[in-house]
Design a protein around this motif. Structure first.
Motif, PDB file in Angstrom:
ATOM      1  N   PHE B  91      34.355  34.676  23.998  1.00  0.00           N
ATOM      2  CA  PHE B  91      34.084  36.155  23.766  1.00  0.00           C
ATOM      3  C   PHE B  91      35.086  37.360  24.132  1.00  0.00           C
ATOM      4  O   PHE B  91      35.471  38.144  23.262  1.00  0.00           O
ATOM      5  CB  PHE B  91      32.501  36.327  24.518  1.00  0.00           C
ATOM      6  CG  PHE B  91      31.896  37.828  24.198  1.00  0.00           C
ATOM      7  CD1 PHE B  91      31.261  37.739  22.944  1.00  0.00           C
ATOM      8  CD2 PHE B  91      32.083  38.807  24.908  1.00  0.00           C
ATOM      9  CE1 PHE B  91      30.788  38.967  22.825  1.00  0.00           C
ATOM     10  CE2 PHE B  91      31.758  40.143  24.581  1.00  0.00           C
ATOM     11  CZ  PHE B  91      30.971  40.255  23.511  1.00  0.00           C
ATOM     12  N   SER B  94      38.097  36.871  21.686  1.00  0.00           N
ATOM     13  CA  SER B  94      37.741  37.378  20.326  1.00  0.00           C
ATOM     14  C   SER B  94      37.672  38.817  20.310  1.00  0.00           C
ATOM     15  O   SER B  94      38.136  39.511  19.331  1.00  0.00           O
ATOM     16  CB  SER B  94      36.446  36.592  19.882  1.00  0.00           C
ATOM     17  OG  SER B  94      36.701  35.179  19.862  1.00  0.00           O
ATOM     18  N   SER B  95      37.039  39.321  21.424  1.00  0.00           N
ATOM     19  CA  SER B  95      36.836  41.003  21.345  1.00  0.00           C
ATOM     20  C   SER B  95      38.061  41.729  21.493  1.00  0.00           C
ATOM     21  O   SER B  95      38.342  42.396  20.768  1.00  0.00           O
ATOM     22  CB  SER B  95      35.982  41.348  22.466  1.00  0.00           C
ATOM     23  OG  SER B  95      35.001  40.524  22.749  1.00  0.00           O
ATOM     24  N   LEU B  99      39.655  43.912  18.740  1.00  0.00           N
ATOM     25  CA  LEU B  99      40.175  45.346  18.721  1.00  0.00           C
ATOM     26  C   LEU B  99      41.489  45.603  18.452  1.00  0.00           C
ATOM     27  O   LEU B  99      41.716  46.738  17.652  1.00  0.00           O
ATOM     28  CB  LEU B  99      39.700  45.330  20.215  1.00  0.00           C
ATOM     29  CG  LEU B  99      38.098  45.864  20.596  1.00  0.00           C
ATOM     30  CD1 LEU B  99      37.858  46.119  22.165  1.00  0.00           C
ATOM     31  CD2 LEU B  99      37.647  47.110  19.671  1.00  0.00           C
ATOM     32  N   PHE B 230      36.147  44.843  12.269  1.00  0.00           N
ATOM     33  CA  PHE B 230      36.038  44.022  13.602  1.00  0.00           C
ATOM     34  C   PHE B 230      35.194  42.780  13.475  1.00  0.00           C
ATOM     35  O   PHE B 230      35.700  41.735  13.935  1.00  0.00           O
ATOM     36  CB  PHE B 230      35.423  45.221  14.650  1.00  0.00           C
ATOM     37  CG  PHE B 230      35.020  44.308  16.028  1.00  0.00           C
ATOM     38  CD1 PHE B 230      36.167  44.307  16.669  1.00  0.00           C
ATOM     39  CD2 PHE B 230      33.883  43.832  16.344  1.00  0.00           C
ATOM     40  CE1 PHE B 230      35.887  43.915  18.089  1.00  0.00           C
ATOM     41  CE2 PHE B 230      33.530  43.550  17.505  1.00  0.00           C
ATOM     42  CZ  PHE B 230      34.753  43.293  18.382  1.00  0.00           C
ATOM     43  N   PHE B 234      36.714  39.347  14.597  1.00  0.00           N
ATOM     44  CA  PHE B 234      36.124  38.506  15.698  1.00  0.00           C
ATOM     45  C   PHE B 234      35.699  37.318  15.255  1.00  0.00           C
ATOM     46  O   PHE B 234      36.004  36.126  16.213  1.00  0.00           O
ATOM     47  CB  PHE B 234      34.979  39.455  16.093  1.00  0.00           C
ATOM     48  CG  PHE B 234      34.074  38.931  17.387  1.00  0.00           C
ATOM     49  CD1 PHE B 234      34.658  39.232  18.543  1.00  0.00           C
ATOM     50  CD2 PHE B 234      33.230  38.019  17.384  1.00  0.00           C
ATOM     51  CE1 PHE B 234      33.921  38.922  19.758  1.00  0.00           C
ATOM     52  CE2 PHE B 234      32.312  37.820  18.411  1.00  0.00           C
ATOM     53  CZ  PHE B 234      32.726  38.032  19.481  1.00  0.00           C
TER      54      PHE B 234
END
Lengths: 299, 316
Positions: B91, B94-95, B99, B230, B234
Motif C-alpha cells: 500500500f 503503490s501510494s 502520487l 492515480f 496505483f
C-alpha cells in the motif's frame, strides 16, 4: 531574483518557450538518463560478452555473434518469436472489433448501465499478471480433470460453420477467436474506455441531422459514427500492440528474461530484445502509414 | 383515402419499430449479462474453491458449493504471504509511486499542452516512443546502473547499491519514465489541450505567475482525471511483478510474496509440505486476499472512473 528579472525581459513567446522547457524538463532528464543511456548501453551489451565481477561488470567485445546466435542457433527463440507475432495478428482484430462493439453497447441507455460499465472495466483493475495466476490455478484443476468445462462447445460451432461451406481458414479463425473469447474480453478494458469516450464526444446534432435526412441506423453508423470514431481506432490499434507486446504474460518476454537471469547470457538476451523492438517498430510504422490515410479528422 | 392509408402505414411502422427495439433490448441484455459473467466467472470460481477442502476438490460430485466450508486455506495463505506486513508495504509503495507519477505527469503534460517551444513536438514523440520500448531491452542496463549507482559519474566508483530500495522506482516515477507513464502524460496533455485558455489568461492578467496559475487554477479543475491517473498508477504498481522483481528484490510485497508462495509448495522453515490439490485451494484464497483491496478501491472510486470518462479528454 536575477533569473526572474531576466525572464520578465523576454517577449511573451520567448517566455512561453522557456516555461515549456522548464515544465517538460523532468521528462527530458529522465529520457536521457533512464531511457536513452540504457538503450545505448544495451547496444554495447548486445555486441559483447558481459560478466558480473566484484564491484561492477566487465564487457568483452564479440561483434555480431550474439545476434547470429539468437537468430540461427536458438531455434526455440525463432519459433516463439513467430508464434508471438501470429498470435498478435490474430488477436488484434478480435480485440478491436469486440471493444468497439462493447463500447456501442455501453453507450446505449438501459437500466443497470453503470453496473455493466463497472464490470466491463474490472479487468483493467485486475491486471494481467493476476489473471495469469487465475489461469494457472485453472490449469491445475484441468490437470486433475476437475475442470468445469469450457464456456462454449467449440466443436459444435465448428461443425455448424463447416456446414455453411465457409472457407476453412475463416472457420478456423472464428473458432480460435471463440476459444480465446474470455482472454479477448479481459484484454479489452482500456480499449472500450477509449472508444466509449470517443462515442460520447460525437455531437448529437450530427445524429439529429442524419435522422431528419431519413438515414437508417445502418447508414448512420457507417456515415456518422464510424468516421467520427476512426481516429480512436488508430489509437486503440497502437495501444493494443503496445499492451500485448509489453504484457508480462507475453511468452517471448518471459523467454528473454529467463535467458538473462536464468542462464546469464545477457548479451544474447539483449540481442533478442533488439530483434523484438525492431519488429514492433516495423509493424507499427506499416500500420500507421496504411491506416492513417483512411482516418477522418474533423479539423 | 390516400391520407388514411399513409396513417395506417406509419402506425404500422411505429409498431414494428417498437417491437424491433424491444427485441434488441432483450438481445442486448443477454449479451451484457453473458460478457459480465465471463469477466466475473474466474473470481466466482476462486471464491468457491478457496473455501473447499482438498477432499472436496477431488470429489467429482462437488461443484461450486463446497461440502465442508473451511477457512483453513485463508489462514495458511495469510501466514505464508506474510499478509499484514506485505499489505502495508504494498500500500505504501503503490501510494508513493502513484502520487509521484501523478505529480510528474501532471507537470510534464501541462508543459506539452500549453507551451510551444523548439523541439516540443519531437520531445512529445519521444514520450510516445517511451511507451514502445520493450522493458526487456533496458532491463539489464537499468539494473546495473542502479546496482552500481554513481549518479552518472558524480559518486565515486563503484557507487552505491540502490537495488532493494524504492529509489530506482522513485527516480523513474519523478522523471515520468516509469512503466506506462507516457500514457499518463498523454492523457494530461490531451485534457489541458481541450480546456479553454481564457481561464489562464485571466489569471495572468490578474498578476498570477505561471506556477501559481498552474497550482491554483488549473489543478483543481483537473481533479477527475487526476483521480483516474492515480487509480491507474496505483493499481499497475500493485500488480507489477516485472519492475518489483527487478528493483525491489527481497522486499515483502504482496505480488512478490504471492508469486513465491504459488511457485514453491514447500517453504523452508515455514510449515510442512502441502500437496498440490490443497495448494491450489490455498493459492485461490491467496489471490482473493490479493485482489480484495483493489476491488475495495475500485468500488470507492468507480463513479469517477465510469462517469467521467468523457472528462478525461482522451479525445482531443
Amino acid at each position: 531574483m536575477d533569473i526572474k528579472k531576466r525572464i520578465s525581459r523576454l517577449s511573451l513567446d520567448q517566455r512561453k518557450s522557456v516555461l515549456g522547457i522548464l515544465f517538460t524538463a523532468p521528462f527530458t532528464v529522465g529520457f536521457i538518463l533512464f531511457l536513452l543511456y540504457p538503450i545505448i548501453q544495451s547496444v554495447i551489451f548486445s555486441l559483447s560478452d558481459l560478466s558480473i565481477v566484484e564491484g561492477g561488470y566487465e564487457i568483452d567485445f564479440v561483434g555480431l555473434s550474439n545476434y547470429s546466435e539468437a537468430l540461427f542457433i536458438d531455434s526455440y527463440f525463432r519459433r516463439i518469436f513467430i508464434d508471438t507475432f501470429i498470435r498478435l495478428l490474430l488477436e488484434l482484430p478480435a480485440i478491436l472489433i469486440f471493444s468497439f462493439f462493447a463500447a456501442i453497447l455501453l453507450n446505449q441507455k438501459f437500466r443497470g448501465r453503470m453496473l455493466a460499465r463497472v464490470l466491463f472495466f474490472l479487468p483493467v483493475i485486475l491486471g494481467a499478471e493476476i489473471i495469469i495466476r487465475l489461469g494457472q490455478a485453472h490449469y491445475m484443476e484441468q490437470a486433475m480433470q476437475l475442470g468445469q468445462g469450457a464456456f462454449f462447445d467449440v466443436e459444435a460451432i465448428g461443425e455448424f460453420l463447416n456446414q455453411l461451406m465457409l472457407p476453412p481458414e475463416l472457420t478456423e479463425y472464428v473458432l480460435a477467436a471463440i476459444d480465446d473469447f474470455p482472454e479477448i474480453v479481459r484484454s479489452s478494458g482500456i480499449q472500450i474506455l477509449i472508444f466509449l469516450a470517443a462515442l460520447q464526444s460525437i455531437p448529437s446534432a450530427l445524429y439529429e441531422v442524419a435522422h431528419i435526412e431519413g438515414a437508417t441506423g445502418w447508414e448512420t453508423f457507417w456515415k456518422v459514427t464510424f468516421p467520427m470514431v476512426s481516429p480512436m481506432i488508430l489509437v486503440n490499434f497502437i495501444y493494443t500492440v503496445i499492451d500485448t507486446f509489453t504484457a508480462p504474460d507475453n511468452q517471448l518476454l518471459t523467454y528473454i528474461q529467463n535467458i538473462a537471469w536464468g542462464s546469464g547470457d545477457y548479451g544474447i538476451s539483449v540481442a533478442m530484445s533488439w530483434f523484438y523492438f525492431l519488429a514492433i517498430a516495423v509493424l507499427l510504422i506499416i500500420v500507421f502509414v496504411s491506416v492513417s490515410r483512411y482516418v477522418y479528422y474533423e479539423s | 383515402m390516400s391520407g388514411r392509408n399513409e396513417k395506417l402505414i406509419s402506425r404500422r411502422r411505429i409498431r414494428l419499430d417498437r417491437t424491433a427495439s424491444r427485441i434488441w433490448a432483450v438481445f442486448r441484455g443477454i449479451l451484457i449479462l453473458g460478457i459480465s459473467f465471463i469477466i466475473i466467472y474466474p473470481i466466482l470460481n476462486q471464491l468457491s474453491l478457496s473455501f473447499m477442502t482438498a477432499r472436496d476438490l477431488y470429489d467429482a460430485t462437488v461443484r461450486f458449493i463446497p461440502r465442508e466450508v473451511t477457512y483453513e486455506n485463508f489462514v495458511i495463505a495469510f501466514n505464508r504471504m506474510n499478509y499484514l506486513r506485505a499489505l502495508i508495504n504494498t500500500f505504501l509503495v503503490s501510494s508513493l509511486l502513484g502520487l509521484l507519477q501523478l505529480l510528474s505527469s501532471l507537470i510534464i503534460g501541462y508543459g506539452f499542452a500549453r507551451f510551444q517551444f523548439k523541439g516540443s513536438n519531437i520531445l512529445f514523440a519521444l514520450v510516445i516512443l517511451s511507451l514502445l520500448i520493450p522493458p526487456s531491452l533496458i532491463m539489464l542496463p537499468l539494473f546495473l546502473n542502479f546496482r552500481f549507482f554513481t549518479a552518472f559519474g558524480i559518486l565515486p566508483e563503484p557507487g552505491i547499491n540502490l537495488i532493494g530500495s524504492s529509489w530506482p522506482l522513485v527516480l523513474l516515477a519523478l522523471t515520468g519514465t516509469a512503466r506506462r507513464n507516457g500514457l499518463f502524460i498523454f492523457i494530461v496533455r490531451q485534457y489541458f489541450k481541450g480546456m479553454s485558455e481564457n481561464l489562464e489568461e485571466a489569471a495572468y492578467v490578474d498578476g498570477a505567475g505561471p506556477l501559481k496559475t498552474f497550482f491554483m487554477i488549473m489543478m483543481p479543475n483537473a481533479v477527475p482525471i487526476l483521480i483516474i491517473i492515480f487509480l491507474f498508477s496505483f493499481v499497475w504498481q500493485w500488480n507489477d511483478l516485472f519492475y518489483s522483481h527487478l528493483f525491489l528484490r527481497g522486499s515483502s510485497l504482496l505480488s512478490l510474496n504471492l508469486q513465491r508462495m504459488t511457485s514453491a509448495y514447500f517453504q523452508q522453515g515455514v510449515e510442512p509440505f502441502i500437496d498440490g490439490a490443497h495448494m491450489a485451494n490455498v493459492s485461490n484464497a491467496a489471490i482473493l486476499m490479493y485482489i480484495i483491496p483493489l476491488l475495495g478501491l475500485y468500488a470507492l472510486l468507480q463513479s469517477y472512473f465510469v462517469e467521467s470518462i468523457e472528462k478525461t479528454g482522451i479525445i482531443g
